[in-house]
Write a protein that holds these residues in place. Structure first.
Motif, PDB file in Angstrom:
ATOM      1  N   ASN A   1       7.364  -2.509  -4.309  1.00 45.98           N
ATOM      2  CA  ASN A   1       6.738  -1.039  -4.297  1.00 45.98           C
ATOM      3  C   ASN A   1       5.550  -1.485  -4.113  1.00 45.98           C
TER       4      ASN A   1
ATOM      5  N   LYS B   1       3.095   3.266   2.178  1.00 45.63           N
ATOM      6  CA  LYS B   1       4.644   2.620   2.655  1.00 45.63           C
ATOM      7  C   LYS B   1       4.772   3.064   3.937  1.00 45.63           C
TER       8      LYS B   1
ATOM      9  N   TRP C   1       4.474  -1.591 -12.828  1.00 42.70           N
ATOM     10  CA  TRP C   1       4.325  -1.675 -10.922  1.00 42.70           C
ATOM     11  C   TRP C   1       2.987  -1.967 -11.088  1.00 42.70           C
TER      12      TRP C   1
END
Length: 124
Positions: A58, A64, A105
């Motif tokens: 994640n 990202k 997370w």
């Protein structure tokens, strides 16, 4: 007892790359998450990337497509490959381990073990 030791930080220009390493000492096989966090001066610690016990990953939206988390179980080492670095990536980067079942997370409070941090500085 778990000890985490980060390395690989440094100074790079915008667009450059770095690979952070986190050597884990002690029994980490039952960890639910291993993660990378960062903290810039005057800001809260934030989660960057994490990997769970199944190998799922994640990432924070801000990294990202640029950062990749991986682990080498044989070497008991966690990595963070950082590409296309930006000045806003400048921060102290920390490796952390969570043994909390049902934890999240990226909540720092769920991670009970932390490394000492390694500084990443990106200049424009």
């Amino acid at each position: 007892q778990v000890q985490l030791v980060e390395s690989g930080g440094g100074s790079v220009q915008s667009g450059g790359s770095l690979r952070l390493s986190c050597a884990a000492f002690g029994y980490t096989d039952n960890s639910y998450y291993m993660g990378w966090f960062r903290q810039a001066p005057g800001k809260e610690r934030e989660g960057v990337a994490a990997i769970d016990s199944d190998g799922s990953t994640n990432y924070a939206d801000s990294v990202k497509g640029r950062f990749t988390i991986s682990q080498d179980d044989a070497k008991n080492t966690l990595y963070l490959q950082m590409n296309s670095l930006k000045p806003e990536d400048t921060a102290m980067y920390y490796c952390a381990a969570s043994f909390l079942y049902g934890g999240s997370w990226f909540d720092p409070a769920d991670f009970g073990y932390w490394g000492q941090g390694t500084q990443v500085t990106v200049s424009s």
